[in-house]
Each structure stands twice: as C-alpha cells, then as structure tokens.
Write a protein that holds these residues in place. Sequence first.
Motif, PDB file in Angstrom:
ATOM      1  N   PRO A   8       0.842  -1.199   0.000  1.00  0.00           N
ATOM      2  CA  PRO A   8       0.000   0.000   0.000  1.00  0.00           C
ATOM      3  C   PRO A   8       0.878   1.252   0.000  1.00  0.00           C
ATOM      4  O   PRO A   8       2.008   1.222   0.485  1.00  0.00           O
ATOM      5  CB  PRO A   8      -0.777  -0.097   1.316  1.00  0.00           C
ATOM      6  CG  PRO A   8      -0.517  -1.439   1.878  1.00  0.00           C
ATOM      7  CD  PRO A   8       0.690  -1.990   1.210  1.00  0.00           C
ATOM      8  N   ALA A  12      -1.946   5.440   2.163  1.00  0.00           N
ATOM      9  CA  ALA A  12      -2.920   4.423   2.565  1.00  0.00           C
ATOM     10  C   ALA A  12      -2.566   3.840   3.928  1.00  0.00           C
ATOM     11  O   ALA A  12      -3.448   3.619   4.769  1.00  0.00           O
ATOM     12  CB  ALA A  12      -3.005   3.315   1.518  1.00  0.00           C
ATOM     13  N   SER A  16      -4.950   4.201   7.164  1.00  0.00           N
ATOM     14  CA  SER A  16      -5.458   3.001   7.838  1.00  0.00           C
ATOM     15  C   SER A  16      -5.302   3.086   9.350  1.00  0.00           C
ATOM     16  O   SER A  16      -5.996   2.394  10.088  1.00  0.00           O
ATOM     17  CB  SER A  16      -4.764   1.749   7.302  1.00  0.00           C
ATOM     18  OG  SER A  16      -3.432   1.645   7.774  1.00  0.00           O
ATOM     19  N   MET A  23     -11.955   5.613   5.392  1.00  0.00           N
ATOM     20  CA  MET A  23     -11.570   4.361   4.749  1.00  0.00           C
ATOM     21  C   MET A  23     -12.501   3.234   5.230  1.00  0.00           C
ATOM     22  O   MET A  23     -12.826   3.156   6.412  1.00  0.00           O
ATOM     23  CB  MET A  23     -10.116   4.025   5.099  1.00  0.00           C
ATOM     24  CG  MET A  23      -9.627   2.705   4.530  1.00  0.00           C
ATOM     25  SD  MET A  23      -7.918   2.341   5.030  1.00  0.00           S
ATOM     26  CE  MET A  23      -7.029   3.386   3.876  1.00  0.00           C
ATOM     27  N   SER A  24     -12.900   2.381   4.303  1.00  0.00           N
ATOM     28  CA  SER A  24     -13.817   1.292   4.659  1.00  0.00           C
ATOM     29  C   SER A  24     -13.132   0.262   5.555  1.00  0.00           C
ATOM     30  O   SER A  24     -11.906   0.115   5.532  1.00  0.00           O
ATOM     31  CB  SER A  24     -14.341   0.597   3.395  1.00  0.00           C
ATOM     32  OG  SER A  24     -13.300  -0.156   2.795  1.00  0.00           O
ATOM     33  N   GLU A  27     -11.158  -2.217   3.485  1.00  0.00           N
ATOM     34  CA  GLU A  27      -9.852  -1.721   3.035  1.00  0.00           C
ATOM     35  C   GLU A  27      -8.845  -1.731   4.183  1.00  0.00           C
ATOM     36  O   GLU A  27      -7.686  -2.112   4.013  1.00  0.00           O
ATOM     37  CB  GLU A  27      -9.987  -0.313   2.458  1.00  0.00           C
ATOM     38  CG  GLU A  27      -8.692   0.268   1.947  1.00  0.00           C
ATOM     39  CD  GLU A  27      -8.127  -0.437   0.725  1.00  0.00           C
ATOM     40  OE1 GLU A  27      -6.995  -0.102   0.322  1.00  0.00           O
ATOM     41  OE2 GLU A  27      -8.781  -1.329   0.163  1.00  0.00           O
ATOM     42  N   ARG A  28      -9.264  -1.338   5.371  1.00  0.00           N
ATOM     43  CA  ARG A  28      -8.372  -1.396   6.544  1.00  0.00           C
ATOM     44  C   ARG A  28      -7.905  -2.823   6.787  1.00  0.00           C
ATOM     45  O   ARG A  28      -6.731  -3.063   7.057  1.00  0.00           O
ATOM     46  CB  ARG A  28      -9.081  -0.874   7.792  1.00  0.00           C
ATOM     47  CG  ARG A  28      -9.252   0.612   7.836  1.00  0.00           C
ATOM     48  CD  ARG A  28      -9.941   1.028   9.140  1.00  0.00           C
ATOM     49  NE  ARG A  28     -10.574   2.318   8.999  1.00  0.00           N
ATOM     50  CZ  ARG A  28      -9.938   3.474   9.096  1.00  0.00           C
ATOM     51  NH1 ARG A  28      -8.658   3.505   9.373  1.00  0.00           N
ATOM     52  NH2 ARG A  28     -10.585   4.610   8.941  1.00  0.00           N
ATOM     53  N   ARG A  30      -7.739  -5.280   4.581  1.00  0.00           N
ATOM     54  CA  ARG A  30      -6.841  -5.688   3.491  1.00  0.00           C
ATOM     55  C   ARG A  30      -5.434  -5.196   3.757  1.00  0.00           C
ATOM     56  O   ARG A  30      -4.459  -5.926   3.610  1.00  0.00           O
ATOM     57  CB  ARG A  30      -7.351  -5.150   2.149  1.00  0.00           C
ATOM     58  CG  ARG A  30      -6.532  -5.646   0.964  1.00  0.00           C
ATOM     59  CD  ARG A  30      -6.886  -4.915  -0.312  1.00  0.00           C
ATOM     60  NE  ARG A  30      -6.477  -3.520  -0.289  1.00  0.00           N
ATOM     61  CZ  ARG A  30      -5.220  -3.092  -0.441  1.00  0.00           C
ATOM     62  NH1 ARG A  30      -4.235  -3.935  -0.597  1.00  0.00           N
ATOM     63  NH2 ARG A  30      -4.945  -1.809  -0.419  1.00  0.00           N
ATOM     64  N   ILE A  31      -5.317  -3.929   4.199  1.00  0.00           N
ATOM     65  CA  ILE A  31      -4.008  -3.362   4.507  1.00  0.00           C
ATOM     66  C   ILE A  31      -3.400  -4.079   5.702  1.00  0.00           C
ATOM     67  O   ILE A  31      -2.217  -4.433   5.687  1.00  0.00           O
ATOM     68  CB  ILE A  31      -4.114  -1.838   4.743  1.00  0.00           C
ATOM     69  CG1 ILE A  31      -4.438  -1.145   3.418  1.00  0.00           C
ATOM     70  CG2 ILE A  31      -2.833  -1.289   5.363  1.00  0.00           C
ATOM     71  CD1 ILE A  31      -4.762   0.328   3.541  1.00  0.00           C
TER      72      ILE A  31
END
Length: 67
Positions: A8, A12, A16, A23-24, A27-28, A30-31
Amino acid sequence: MPPDTPCPSSQALRRSLDPNDPMSAAERRRIEMHVEKCDRGCKRAIDALLRDRTVPVVAATAACAVR
C-alpha cells in the motif's frame, strides 16, 4: 496474500491508522493483512508512523515499493 502483491502507498498506510478517516473497514483489513505478511518494509513504515508520524525514506521508496 501473494508475495507479488504491491505494498500500500504510505498515504494508505497512514490513513489506515486514523480512526477518523472514512476508509472502509474492508480496506483497513486488506491493509492489515498485507502488513502482517509483508517482508518488504510495511511493518517498519507502520512502526515509524506510530512513533513519529513519518515514513522512513528507505521503507517509502525501496524496501516497501510504496507507490
């Protein structure tokens, strides 16, 4: 995550960590999953953000392949 998954961006990573950022949750997560398995510098970048609120140049450019 496959080893060739791009890291990322430093923005990003920073977002996070900010609970007020829109941020969804997906997505958090995933990171977070990427950082847990990354051996290219994302852990160091997160650590630096938590300590100093800056990303080390090495992690941001070479080791982490930050975009």
